[in-house]
Design an enzyme around this catalytic site. Sequence first.
Site, PDB file in Angstrom:
ATOM      1  N   ARG A  41       0.749  -1.269   0.015  1.00 24.32           N
ATOM      2  CA  ARG A  41      -0.154   0.204   0.100  1.00 24.32           C
ATOM      3  C   ARG A  41       0.780   1.300  -0.094  1.00 24.32           C
ATOM      4  O   ARG A  41       0.331   2.454   0.024  1.00 24.32           O
ATOM      5  CB  ARG A  41      -1.089  -0.095   1.283  1.00 24.32           C
ATOM      6  CG  ARG A  41      -2.071  -1.246   0.984  1.00 24.32           C
ATOM      7  CD  ARG A  41      -3.038  -1.093   2.160  1.00 24.32           C
ATOM      8  NE  ARG A  41      -2.420  -0.847   3.547  1.00 24.32           N
ATOM      9  CZ  ARG A  41      -3.317  -0.435   4.411  1.00 24.32           C
ATOM     10  NH1 ARG A  41      -4.597   0.205   4.058  1.00 24.32           N
ATOM     11  NH2 ARG A  41      -2.947  -0.223   5.518  1.00 24.32           N
ATOM     12  N   LYS A  64      -2.305   8.808   3.400  1.00 22.22           N
ATOM     13  CA  LYS A  64      -2.440   8.387   4.728  1.00 22.22           C
ATOM     14  C   LYS A  64      -1.272   7.477   4.886  1.00 22.22           C
ATOM     15  O   LYS A  64      -0.352   7.266   3.988  1.00 22.22           O
ATOM     16  CB  LYS A  64      -3.494   7.372   4.780  1.00 22.22           C
ATOM     17  CG  LYS A  64      -3.687   6.296   3.992  1.00 22.22           C
ATOM     18  CD  LYS A  64      -4.902   5.429   4.030  1.00 22.22           C
ATOM     19  CE  LYS A  64      -4.979   4.516   2.944  1.00 22.22           C
ATOM     20  NZ  LYS A  64      -6.158   3.307   3.403  1.00 22.22           N
ATOM     21  N   HIS A  65      -0.926   7.348   6.338  1.00 22.71           N
ATOM     22  CA  HIS A  65      -1.485   7.700   7.395  1.00 22.71           C
ATOM     23  C   HIS A  65      -0.669   8.668   8.194  1.00 22.71           C
ATOM     24  O   HIS A  65       0.571   8.162   8.738  1.00 22.71           O
ATOM     25  CB  HIS A  65      -1.398   6.128   8.333  1.00 22.71           C
ATOM     26  CG  HIS A  65      -2.398   5.117   7.468  1.00 22.71           C
ATOM     27  ND1 HIS A  65      -1.894   4.474   6.616  1.00 22.71           N
ATOM     28  CD2 HIS A  65      -3.884   4.988   7.841  1.00 22.71           C
ATOM     29  CE1 HIS A  65      -3.105   3.523   6.210  1.00 22.71           C
ATOM     30  NE2 HIS A  65      -4.027   3.758   6.971  1.00 22.71           N
ATOM     31  N   HIS A  97      -4.565  -2.182  13.726  1.00 17.84           N
ATOM     32  CA  HIS A  97      -5.912  -2.833  13.806  1.00 17.84           C
ATOM     33  C   HIS A  97      -6.032  -3.567  15.018  1.00 17.84           C
ATOM     34  O   HIS A  97      -7.016  -3.862  15.491  1.00 17.84           O
ATOM     35  CB  HIS A  97      -6.283  -3.922  12.579  1.00 17.84           C
ATOM     36  CG  HIS A  97      -6.412  -3.062  11.152  1.00 17.84           C
ATOM     37  ND1 HIS A  97      -5.096  -2.842  10.558  1.00 17.84           N
ATOM     38  CD2 HIS A  97      -7.302  -2.733  10.717  1.00 17.84           C
ATOM     39  CE1 HIS A  97      -5.643  -2.212   9.266  1.00 17.84           C
ATOM     40  NE2 HIS A  97      -7.063  -2.042   9.516  1.00 17.84           N
ATOM     41  N   ASP A 134      -8.626   7.246  10.854  1.00 21.75           N
ATOM     42  CA  ASP A 134      -8.533   5.854  10.543  1.00 21.75           C
ATOM     43  C   ASP A 134      -9.789   5.532  11.187  1.00 21.75           C
ATOM     44  O   ASP A 134     -10.320   5.914  12.061  1.00 21.75           O
ATOM     45  CB  ASP A 134      -7.195   5.150  10.683  1.00 21.75           C
ATOM     46  CG  ASP A 134      -6.826   3.828   9.919  1.00 21.75           C
ATOM     47  OD1 ASP A 134      -8.097   3.566   9.198  1.00 21.75           O
ATOM     48  OD2 ASP A 134      -5.865   3.546   9.626  1.00 21.75           O
TER      49      ASP A 134
END
Length: 178
Positions: free
Chosen positions: A13, A43-44, A56, A129
């Site tokens: 990513r 991002k981020h 996460h 986020d």
Amino acid sequence: MNVNPANPVIGVRSFGADPDAVAGLVAAEVKGYQSSQVAATAKHFPGHGDTAVDSHFGFPVITHSREVWEALDAVPFRAAVKAGIDSIMTAHIMVPALDDSGDPATLSHPILTGILRGELGYDGVVITDSLGMEGVRQKYGDDRVPVLALKAGVDQLLNPPSLDVAWNAVLKAVQGGS
């Protein structure tokens, strides 16, 4: 920036590990999307590429010095701001060199208002986020996180675990002047 091969979440990513190359690609992508009437999001912020923890499920800590952050992670964000990026998403990471409070960047006034808005001159939308991620939920409850994010300088809250809890917490904070 993806500078840690053990990073379990950023990987492909990211445009890479070279700040100047990444900055050039970021600027081109921003201009390409936005010239086609597609909102772009960088991002981020302030940079999630040097962690071995997935936000996460945990709370990553980036141990870069301020100087390393300026030379590495800040470069693509500066390019995005200069290119007129519509939106910047926060990271649920702690960067003690930028804010030693122990709070995630998503809840950090020094990082979001001081650095992103003040130093980088960003005046677009700041979005969190997902507020359901563990990286932002470990220190505060789901009723405090939305309030602290808004106070830090966030404009939009993404996916609070309970919209009712978030809404009522923000409403109560506004009514109470906090």
